[in-house]
Enzyme design. Structure first.
Site, PDB file in Angstrom:
ATOM      1  N   CYS A   1      -3.216   1.690   6.239  1.00 36.83           N
ATOM      2  CA  CYS A   1      -3.654   1.000   7.457  1.00 36.83           C
ATOM      3  C   CYS A   1      -4.197   1.985   8.486  1.00 36.83           C
ATOM      4  O   CYS A   1      -4.910   1.590   9.401  1.00 36.83           O
ATOM      5  CB  CYS A   1      -2.528   0.167   8.038  1.00 36.83           C
ATOM      6  SG  CYS A   1      -1.016   1.094   8.294  1.00 36.83           S
TER       7      CYS A   1
ATOM      8  N   THR B   1      -3.133  -9.074   9.026  1.00 42.93           N
ATOM      9  CA  THR B   1      -3.088  -9.758  10.330  1.00 42.93           C
ATOM     10  C   THR B   1      -2.956 -11.275  10.168  1.00 42.93           C
ATOM     11  O   THR B   1      -2.235 -11.925  10.931  1.00 42.93           O
ATOM     12  CB  THR B   1      -4.332  -9.378  11.157  1.00 42.93           C
ATOM     13  OG1 THR B   1      -4.230  -7.986  11.459  1.00 42.93           O
ATOM     14  CG2 THR B   1      -4.421 -10.144  12.459  1.00 42.93           C
ATOM     15  N   ALA B   2      -3.622 -11.835   9.159  1.00 42.59           N
ATOM     16  CA  ALA B   2      -3.527 -13.290   8.958  1.00 42.59           C
ATOM     17  C   ALA B   2      -2.083 -13.693   8.657  1.00 42.59           C
ATOM     18  O   ALA B   2      -1.573 -14.688   9.203  1.00 42.59           O
ATOM     19  CB  ALA B   2      -4.451 -13.718   7.812  1.00 42.59           C
ATOM     20  N   THR B   3      -1.397 -12.913   7.834  1.00 46.79           N
ATOM     21  CA  THR B   3       0.006 -13.211   7.529  1.00 46.79           C
ATOM     22  C   THR B   3       0.861 -13.025   8.780  1.00 46.79           C
ATOM     23  O   THR B   3       1.769 -13.829   9.045  1.00 46.79           O
ATOM     24  CB  THR B   3       0.543 -12.274   6.416  1.00 46.79           C
ATOM     25  OG1 THR B   3      -0.425 -12.191   5.384  1.00 46.79           O
ATOM     26  CG2 THR B   3       1.848 -12.767   5.850  1.00 46.79           C
TER      27      THR B   3
ATOM     28  N   GLU C   1       7.560   0.722  15.674  1.00 47.95           N
ATOM     29  CA  GLU C   1       8.513   1.227  14.701  1.00 47.95           C
ATOM     30  C   GLU C   1       8.660   2.715  14.941  1.00 47.95           C
ATOM     31  O   GLU C   1       7.898   3.313  15.680  1.00 47.95           O
ATOM     32  CB  GLU C   1       8.019   0.947  13.282  1.00 47.95           C
ATOM     33  CG  GLU C   1       7.838  -0.543  13.054  1.00 47.95           C
ATOM     34  CD  GLU C   1       7.829  -0.936  11.587  1.00 47.95           C
ATOM     35  OE1 GLU C   1       7.697  -0.062  10.728  1.00 47.95           O
ATOM     36  OE2 GLU C   1       7.968  -2.135  11.327  1.00 47.95           O
TER      37      GLU C   1
ATOM     38  N   ASN D   1       0.801  -1.239   0.000  1.00 52.09           N
ATOM     39  CA  ASN D   1       0.000   0.000   0.000  1.00 52.09           C
ATOM     40  C   ASN D   1       0.826   1.278   0.000  1.00 52.09           C
ATOM     41  O   ASN D   1       0.416   2.278  -0.581  1.00 52.09           O
ATOM     42  CB  ASN D   1      -1.010  -0.022   1.155  1.00 52.09           C
ATOM     43  CG  ASN D   1      -0.362  -0.200   2.496  1.00 52.09           C
ATOM     44  OD1 ASN D   1       0.671  -0.852   2.628  1.00 52.09           O
ATOM     45  ND2 ASN D   1      -0.942   0.379   3.519  1.00 52.09           N
TER      46      ASN D   1
ATOM     47  N   GLU E   1       3.507  -5.050  12.274  1.00 48.17           N
ATOM     48  CA  GLU E   1       2.566  -3.946  12.073  1.00 48.17           C
ATOM     49  C   GLU E   1       1.461  -4.473  11.169  1.00 48.17           C
ATOM     50  O   GLU E   1       1.692  -4.728   9.988  1.00 48.17           O
ATOM     51  CB  GLU E   1       3.271  -2.760  11.399  1.00 48.17           C
ATOM     52  CG  GLU E   1       4.400  -2.173  12.208  1.00 48.17           C
ATOM     53  CD  GLU E   1       3.954  -1.598  13.538  1.00 48.17           C
ATOM     54  OE1 GLU E   1       2.765  -1.247  13.675  1.00 48.17           O
ATOM     55  OE2 GLU E   1       4.790  -1.532  14.445  1.00 48.17           O
TER      56      GLU E   1
ATOM     57  N   GLY F   1       1.916  -5.864   7.191  1.00 49.02           N
ATOM     58  CA  GLY F   1       1.025  -6.519   6.235  1.00 49.02           C
ATOM     59  C   GLY F   1      -0.264  -6.912   6.919  1.00 49.02           C
ATOM     60  O   GLY F   1      -0.643  -6.335   7.942  1.00 49.02           O
TER      61      GLY F   1
HETATM   62  O1  TXE Z   1      -0.906  -8.746   2.515  1.00 55.82           O
HETATM   63  P1  TXE Z   1       0.071  -9.808   3.031  1.00 55.82           P
HETATM   64  P2  TXE Z   1      -1.797  -8.838   1.232  1.00 55.82           P
HETATM   65  C1  TXE Z   1      -4.275  -6.116   4.781  1.00 55.82           C
HETATM   66  C2  TXE Z   1      -5.429  -5.746   3.880  1.00 55.82           C
HETATM   67  C3  TXE Z   1      -5.268  -6.708   2.763  1.00 55.82           C
HETATM   68  C4  TXE Z   1      -4.765  -7.927   3.475  1.00 55.82           C
HETATM   69  C5  TXE Z   1      -3.983  -8.864   2.623  1.00 55.82           C
HETATM   70  O2  TXE Z   1      -6.638  -5.979   4.537  1.00 55.82           O
HETATM   71  O3  TXE Z   1      -6.460  -6.968   2.103  1.00 55.82           O
HETATM   72  O4  TXE Z   1      -3.935  -7.427   4.481  1.00 55.82           O
HETATM   73  O5  TXE Z   1      -3.090  -8.138   1.794  1.00 55.82           O
HETATM   74  C6  TXE Z   1       4.473 -11.076   2.428  1.00 55.82           C
HETATM   75  N1  TXE Z   1       5.845 -15.225   5.063  1.00 55.82           N
HETATM   76  N2  TXE Z   1      -3.117  -5.286   4.595  1.00 55.82           N
HETATM   77  O6  TXE Z   1      -2.209 -10.201   0.831  1.00 55.82           O
HETATM   78  O7  TXE Z   1      -0.196 -11.122   2.408  1.00 55.82           O
HETATM   79  C7  TXE Z   1       3.933 -10.593   1.112  1.00 55.82           C
HETATM   80  O8  TXE Z   1       4.662 -11.127   0.042  1.00 55.82           O
HETATM   81  C8  TXE Z   1       6.508 -14.080   4.846  1.00 55.82           C
HETATM   82  C9  TXE Z   1      -2.876  -4.345   5.612  1.00 55.82           C
HETATM   83  O9  TXE Z   1      -1.063  -8.093   0.221  1.00 55.82           O
HETATM   84  O10 TXE Z   1       0.103  -9.713   4.505  1.00 55.82           O
HETATM   85  C10 TXE Z   1       4.105  -9.095   1.273  1.00 55.82           C
HETATM   86  O11 TXE Z   1       5.470  -8.732   1.024  1.00 55.82           O
HETATM   87  N3  TXE Z   1       6.018 -13.083   4.128  1.00 55.82           N
HETATM   88  C11 TXE Z   1      -1.531  -3.798   5.546  1.00 55.82           C
HETATM   89  C12 TXE Z   1       3.788  -8.873   2.758  1.00 55.82           C
HETATM   90  O12 TXE Z   1       3.987 -10.133   3.363  1.00 55.82           O
HETATM   91  C13 TXE Z   1       4.791 -13.216   3.620  1.00 55.82           C
HETATM   92  C14 TXE Z   1      -0.950  -3.551   4.239  1.00 55.82           C
HETATM   93  C15 TXE Z   1       2.340  -8.406   3.019  1.00 55.82           C
HETATM   94  O13 TXE Z   1       1.448  -9.307   2.392  1.00 55.82           O
HETATM   95  C16 TXE Z   1       4.039 -14.389   3.814  1.00 55.82           C
HETATM   96  C17 TXE Z   1      -1.256  -4.597   3.301  1.00 55.82           C
HETATM   97  C18 TXE Z   1       4.628 -15.438   4.573  1.00 55.82           C
HETATM   98  N4  TXE Z   1       3.996 -16.568   4.829  1.00 55.82           N
HETATM   99  C19 TXE Z   1      -2.337  -5.396   3.498  1.00 55.82           C
HETATM  100  N5  TXE Z   1       2.852 -14.241   3.173  1.00 55.82           N
HETATM  101  C20 TXE Z   1      -1.232  -2.690   6.501  1.00 55.82           C
HETATM  102  N6  TXE Z   1      -1.710  -2.809   7.711  1.00 55.82           N
HETATM  103  O14 TXE Z   1      -0.550  -1.740   6.176  1.00 55.82           O
HETATM  104  C21 TXE Z   1       2.861 -13.025   2.608  1.00 55.82           C
HETATM  105  N7  TXE Z   1       4.030 -12.401   2.863  1.00 55.82           N
END
Ligand code: TXE
Length: 480
Positions: free
Chosen positions: A282, A228-230, A461, A150, A248, A226
């Site tokens: 976020c 929350t699930a990740t 951070e 983002n 974060e 990224g």
């Molecule tokens: O994020 P991901 P996604 C939220 C928002 C969005 C949702 C999913 O609601 O719809 O998260 O977005 C890396 N081990 N936010 O799918 O998957 C991935 O390659 C290590 C909020 O894009 O969390 C990327 O570089 N790394 C948020 C990073 O994690 C892993 C901003 C984020 O991806 C991984 C973005 C793993 N197992 C999305 N899986 C905010 N709060 O700013 C993925 N990644």
């Protein structure tokens, strides 16, 4: 078609597999570059380079580390237009936003930490004239930095800069959805003379390249932003290895508007806090709570101004809301709008996909959307949508709005609008969020810690805390 390359051991390099992923320009819905589909081998190579570089980089005087980082900051500034254009094309955000916020902030991140390391201090305690205790902060080793799509270069550099400043070497992965500015940064690092192996950038999928960074035994600290699930998955992998972790994560931020607010300021800033970057920040306030005496007036004015927002080509100066980052994310946002309808919500404005014009005919655009009539506990008001969608609800008392505000599993940011100073402090103290803005939004002092409560993450951070995160703390006790 342009091929993005990994940056490992000071060299721009192809992935071992030779395989590439498609990088889409979301405003055009068209593949415009290719990114390395990196895996274990690439990550191992990067970590090995970082491990080798650590001995020298961690022993490099702070002044020299600072000078190189300032060169990188200068080069980002020099290339502002080029980087902003790349970020706008990669992510779909209005070019103007990239020029005025994202890229200047990326440069500021390097500059801030480059100068911060010149002014650090550690504690010493003189114990009853019997001993001297002092605390040492030593760089922790190889740091893993993983960032989202983002605010691509802004968040990438916010992790990398404190790690490098602290004396760590880094293996970093930008989001596979927005890799271009990280690639351009790697070119600037070469130009700035950053020693080989100090920063390594590996491109690729989260589940593959990202996971390999998290799992690598030589990566001692992980800074992740990224979903929350990740974040949960990363925590589960890293915890048994006792890695230092900063997460974060998402937010579902309340924007609380009392009837005694400065109305003009509250409305105009709420437009920004709702729809900036297509709502893909976020810190965006996605749940607006308005005190009942002001509710109708606020809704009318907010709706009128939202209707006036120009949605479309991110490269057009007039555009205020650009393209959604990907087709998958656009579909997720649209599915939440459908859910809101099922939950009994009224779509006051927007609610649909927009077909762009000209080169943007196949792009991913969603109308800025305002929803009313929902209960605070419904899924639409509980789950992160991360798009140009807000809900608006009236409230009668402070107690009631605090219950609404604190009812989600998230606790990242909140905004409070009131001219009553006592109320501002009282409510700020009770909202469970890591950051509270009173009568403003997104105002940031880089010295202040940043982070969330509850499922919005752990760790902080920003400021000197981020420098400390990338160190190991040691107490030395000398008996006199
Ligand atoms: O994020 P991901 P996604 C939220 C928002 C969005 C949702 C999913 O609601 O719809 O998260 O977005 C890396 N081990 N936010 O799918 O998957 C991935 O390659 C290590 C909020 O894009 O969390 C990327 O570089 N790394 C948020 C990073 O994690 C892993 C901003 C984020 O991806 C991984 C973005 C793993 N197992 C999305 N899986 C905010 N709060 O700013 C993925 N990644």
């Amino acid at each position: 078609m342009e091929k993005i390359l990994n940056y490992i051991n000071g060299v721009l390099t192809e992935p071992f597999s030779g395989a590439y992923l498609e990088n889409v320009n979301p405003a055009e819905g068209r593949v415009y570059s290719l990114i390395p589909d990196s895996g274990n081998k690439d990550v191992n190579h990067a970590v090995e380079a970082a491990r080798r570089a650590f001995t020298k980089w961690s022993a490099t005087p702070a002044e020299q580390r600072s000078a190189i980082m300032i060169r990188i900051a200068d080069l980002i500034e020099r290339d502002l237009d080029k980087l902003a254009l790349a970020e706008s094309i990669d992510q779909g955000k209005p070019l103007k936003l990239a020029k005025t916020v994202d890229i200047p902030r990326a440069s500021a991140n390097f500059r801030f930490y480059a100068t911060a390391i010149l002014h650090t201090a550690s504690d010493a305690h003189f114990t009853d004239q019997q001993a001297i205790n002092y605390t040492q902060y030593q760089p922790i080793g190889v740091a893993g930095c993983i960032s989202p799509w983002n605010l691509p270069l802004y968040l990438f550099t916010w992790k990398i800069a404190p790690a490098l400043a602290a004396g760590c070497t880094v293996v970093a992965k930008p989001s596979e959805v927005t890799p271009m500015t990280a690639y351009l940064l790697s070119q600037l690092c070469i130009e700035a003379g950053l020693p080989e192996g100090v920063l390594n950038i590996v491109h690729g999928l989260g589940a593959k390249a990202g996971q390999a960074i998290i799992e690598h035994p030589e990566v001692a600290a992980i800074s992740f932003t990224g979903g929350t699930a990740t974040g949960k998955k990363i925590a589960a992998t890293a915890a048994p290895m006792f890695k230092k972790l900063s997460l974060e994560l998402g937010g579902k931020n309340p924007n609380i508007i009392f009837a005694d607010c400065d109305f003009e300021n509250a409305v105009s800033t709420s437009i920004h806090s709702s729809f900036s970057n297509q709502g893909e920040i976020c810190l965006c306030g996605s749940r607006i709570f308005v005190e009942r005496p002001l509710y109708e007036r606020f809704l009318t004015e907010f709706t009128a101004r939202t209707r006036a927002l120009v949605v479309g080509d991110p490269l057009d100066e007039k555009t205020k809301v650009g393209a959604i980052v990907s087709e998958a994310h656009m579909n997720k946002i649209l599915s939440y709008i459908e859910l809101a309808k099922k939950e009994g919500g009224t779509i006051v404005l927007g609610g649909k996909q927009i077909t762009g014009t000209g080169r943007c005919a196949n792009g991913y655009f969603v109308e800025p959307t305002i929803i009313t009539g929902l209960e605070h506990l419904c899924r639409t008001n509980q789950e992160e949508i991360f798009g140009p969608v807000v809900t608006i609800m009236p409230f009668d008392t402070e107690e009631e709005v605090l219950e609404y505000a604190n009812s989600t599993t998230y606790g990242l940011a909140a905004t409070i609008w009131t001219e009553n100073l006592k109320r501002a402090h009282r409510v700020a103290a009770q909202v469970k969020s890591g950051i509270i803005w009173v009568n403003c939004w997104l105002f940031r002092d880089l010295r202040t810690p940043f982070g969330g409560m509850k499922q919005s993450g752990v760790g902080r951070e920003g400021g000197f805390e981020a420098l400390k995160f990338f160190t190991e703390e040691k107490n030395v006790c000398i008996k006199l």
